[in-house]
Design an enzyme around this catalytic site. Structure first.
Site: not given
Length: 255
Positions: A159-161, A165
């Protein structure tokens, strides 16, 4: 065991518990991407096993792509669905300023993306002129009407790749700091491209070896990047406005 501790004394209620639930959910995909091991958390911090970073290799990138496809294949209860065992909203953005993120499940990706991602973030993204906002609203309407829907099942997303991250270690890629939810698999892949990822084409090659993507997926990257770009306008201001409106215009040209 060496430990790494994240602190935010003003974190929203449930912020670190939600992160821990997301990491556990992603980790439960057998054969998927490894995730940071959570040791404990409370209202103001999360402690995980410390990771030792190494330079990324092409071989590790290919393996990351393979494992990411497996993680996605583990699925979710719907588009926008929360990680298993988590009840409540989620969060998107940096540790010091996380933004609220809906975790409301939809049967269709387009309605989810329009109503739970793009429209709420557009409300927070000040500094976009009326013409630019109109372009983005046009994309929202096309999403809502199902113009970009397909028959792909909800994927289990980080979701926040963005590349920051993804930690490269001796054991391969390890995911940190998720905004985990059910979504479209192309979203994670588009996020990897947003600010650059080492050996990105090798990541894509590895992914395709497990799950070939629908034709035209590269053309849809801008569509999937529109939400994080709007978040950057909301968080960091006008420096991201032109890129955001440009992505919306590209998305509008999709057939």
């Amino acid at each position: 065991m060496a430990e790494f501790v994240k602190h935010n004394r003003s974190a929203p209620s449930g912020f670190f518990a939600c992160e821990a639930a997301g990491l556990a959910w992603l980790s439960s995909a057998h054969g998927g991407v490894r995730c940071a091991q959570v040791l404990r958390y409370d209202d103001t911090s999360l402690t995980s096993a410390r990771l030792r970073s190494v330079p990324p290799s092409a071989e590790a990138a290919t393996e990351f792509g393979r494992r990411l496809a497996i993680t996605h294949e583990a699925g979710a209860a719907g588009f926008g669905a929360a990680p298993d065992g988590w009840h409540g909203g989620g969060f998107f953005g940096p540790l010091d300023h996380p933004l609220p993120m809906s975790l409301t499940a939809h049967a269709r990706w387009g309605s989810f993306y329009a109503d739970e991602r793009l429209a709420p973030m557009l409300d927070l993204a000040t500094g976009i002129d009326p013409a630019g906002r109109e372009v983005i609203r046009d994309v929202i309407n096309r999403c809502r009407h199902g113009d970009f829907d397909d028959d792909d099942a909800p994927a289990r997303l980080h979701g926040d790749l963005w590349s920051g991250n993804v930690m490269w270690t001796d054991a391969g890629a390890v995911l940190i700091d998720p905004a985990a939810h059910g979504g479209h698999r192309e979203t994670d892949l588009a996020m990897l491209a947003l600010f650059g990822c080492p050996h990105l084409e090798r990541v894509y090659d590895g992914y395709h070896g497990v799950h070939p993507l629908r034709p035209g997926w590269r053309d849809r990257i801008a569509l999937h990047q529109l939400y994080p770009l709007l978040a950057h306008v909301a968080l960091f201001g006008g420096g991201y406005v032109a890129q955001t409106v440009r992505a919306a215009r590209v998305a509008l040209e999709l057939s």
